[in-house]
Scaffold this active site. Structure first.
Site, PDB file in Angstrom:
ATOM      1  N   ASP A   2       0.816  -1.216   0.000  1.00  0.00           N
ATOM      2  CA  ASP A   2       0.000   0.000   0.000  1.00  0.00           C
ATOM      3  C   ASP A   2       0.847   1.262   0.000  1.00  0.00           C
ATOM      4  O   ASP A   2       2.078   1.204   0.120  1.00  0.00           O
ATOM      5  CB  ASP A   2      -0.983  -0.006   1.195  1.00  0.00           C
ATOM      6  CG  ASP A   2      -0.316  -0.393   2.526  1.00  0.00           C
ATOM      7  OD1 ASP A   2       0.932  -0.427   2.595  1.00  0.00           O
ATOM      8  OD2 ASP A   2      -1.054  -0.667   3.488  1.00  0.00           O
ATOM      9  N   ASN A  50      -7.737  -3.063  14.241  1.00  0.00           N
ATOM     10  CA  ASN A  50      -9.124  -3.338  13.814  1.00  0.00           C
ATOM     11  C   ASN A  50      -9.203  -4.518  12.853  1.00  0.00           C
ATOM     12  O   ASN A  50     -10.244  -4.741  12.228  1.00  0.00           O
ATOM     13  CB  ASN A  50      -9.726  -2.086  13.172  1.00  0.00           C
ATOM     14  CG  ASN A  50      -8.992  -1.663  11.900  1.00  0.00           C
ATOM     15  OD1 ASN A  50      -7.998  -2.274  11.515  1.00  0.00           O
ATOM     16  ND2 ASN A  50      -9.484  -0.622  11.255  1.00  0.00           N
ATOM     17  N   HIS A  70      -7.382  -4.849  10.069  1.00  0.00           N
ATOM     18  CA  HIS A  70      -7.071  -4.567   8.660  1.00  0.00           C
ATOM     19  C   HIS A  70      -5.767  -5.257   8.252  1.00  0.00           C
ATOM     20  O   HIS A  70      -4.881  -5.474   9.068  1.00  0.00           O
ATOM     21  CB  HIS A  70      -7.084  -3.067   8.336  1.00  0.00           C
ATOM     22  CG  HIS A  70      -5.929  -2.233   8.814  1.00  0.00           C
ATOM     23  ND1 HIS A  70      -6.082  -0.926   9.224  1.00  0.00           N
ATOM     24  CD2 HIS A  70      -4.592  -2.480   8.920  1.00  0.00           C
ATOM     25  CE1 HIS A  70      -4.904  -0.427   9.552  1.00  0.00           C
ATOM     26  NE2 HIS A  70      -3.979  -1.352   9.394  1.00  0.00           N
ATOM     27  N   GLU A 125      -9.644  -1.931   5.312  1.00  0.00           N
ATOM     28  CA  GLU A 125     -10.344  -1.687   6.562  1.00  0.00           C
ATOM     29  C   GLU A 125     -11.559  -2.605   6.665  1.00  0.00           C
ATOM     30  O   GLU A 125     -11.981  -3.203   5.663  1.00  0.00           O
ATOM     31  CB  GLU A 125     -10.790  -0.214   6.621  1.00  0.00           C
ATOM     32  CG  GLU A 125      -9.651   0.806   6.509  1.00  0.00           C
ATOM     33  CD  GLU A 125      -8.831   0.967   7.795  1.00  0.00           C
ATOM     34  OE1 GLU A 125      -8.757   0.005   8.600  1.00  0.00           O
ATOM     35  OE2 GLU A 125      -8.252   2.062   7.985  1.00  0.00           O
TER      36      GLU A 125
END
Ligand code: GLP
Length: 246
Positions: free
Chosen positions: A68, A146, A148, A153
């Protein structure tokens, strides 16, 4: 399946994962390597650099793909994932620069910020390059609090591909430490490979420290199964995932 490896320390985990990469490249010199950013992979990169310095591995025929990149930071900004990879790995090993791939999201020098449409178009090109060079033999991942993986996400689909994504408030909060602790300086969007892109690799190794224990437990919980509420749980559907904790 998912195999859990518990290491005695952060550095032992880095050494373990580095050994996986070094073993792979020695068996397959033209291997396609998948890399990640964040603090979790740093001990791995330090160990890989040491192995290269000790002439235990030669990356000259390898190709690499990163997960990313932030959208909107100026090219060369130290917190771009491209600069991070240069500083923490690529400057210190012999992976040819033309064999390195990091998704494009930065504002080119003297140029205009990329439009969302341009980010997606460049994402499609990234997928096409990966399709040509791939599959990735071993992709290193971290995991967010979380759940990810890369910047996928919660809500990201199992078959998602490289695209423009928006960061969760919690992710911006977690990453502000790299931006003078000011959340307003953290980019709100990024370009990320998809869950489907990651699942297409032959082998995956995910590294997670004790602060990620909850995310790791959810990721591996077969009774909850793979679900978009925790994108990392889609790794349950992959045949060869090594989860390295410490
Ligand atoms: C970042 C990255 C992820 C990384 C995660 C955890 O936002 N996009 O690829 O795995 O957050 O980072 P760290 O290892 O620093 O906890």
């Amino acid at each position: 399946g998912m195999q859990l490896v518990k290491c005695a320390s952060k550095d032992a985990a880095g050494q373990y994962i580095s050994d996986m990469f070094v073993g792979l490249v020695n068996a397959k010199p033209e291997a396609v390597l998948g890399f990640a950013t964040g603090s979790s992979p740093l001990p791995t990169y330090r160990a890989m650099i040491a192995a290269y310095a000790e002439k235990k591995v030669d990356f000259s025929r390898c190709t690499s793909y990163n997960l990313d990149e932030y959208v909107g930071l100026p090219e060369g900004h130290p917190e771009t994932y491209s600069a991070f990879m240069q500083a923490n790995l690529f400057d210190s090993i012999n992976l040819p620069s033309e064999s390195v791939h990091v998704p494009a999201g930065c504002v080119p020098k003297g140029g205009e910020p990329l439009t969302p449409a341009e980010v997606d178009t460049l994402g499609d090109r990234y997928e096409a390059d990966l399709e040509r060079d791939g599959p990735v033999d071993l992709w290193l991942l971290g995991v967010g609090h979380n759940g990810h993986i890369a910047f996928n996400e919660p809500g990201s689909a199992a078959d998602s591909r490289t695209r423009l994504v928006h960061l969760d408030a919690g992710t911006i909060e977690a990453n502000k430490r790299f931006f003078d602790n000011d959340p307003s300086l953290v980019p709100t969007s990024a370009v990320s490979v998809g869950v489907g892109t990651i699942l297409a690799s032959r082998r995956i190794v995910l590294v997670a420290g004790p602060e990620k224990a909850e995310a790791v437990a959810r990721m591996m919980d077969r009774s909850l199964g793979p679900d978009a509420s925790c994108p990392a749980s889609f790794l349950q559907t992959h045949p060869d995932v090594v989860v390295v904790t410490y």
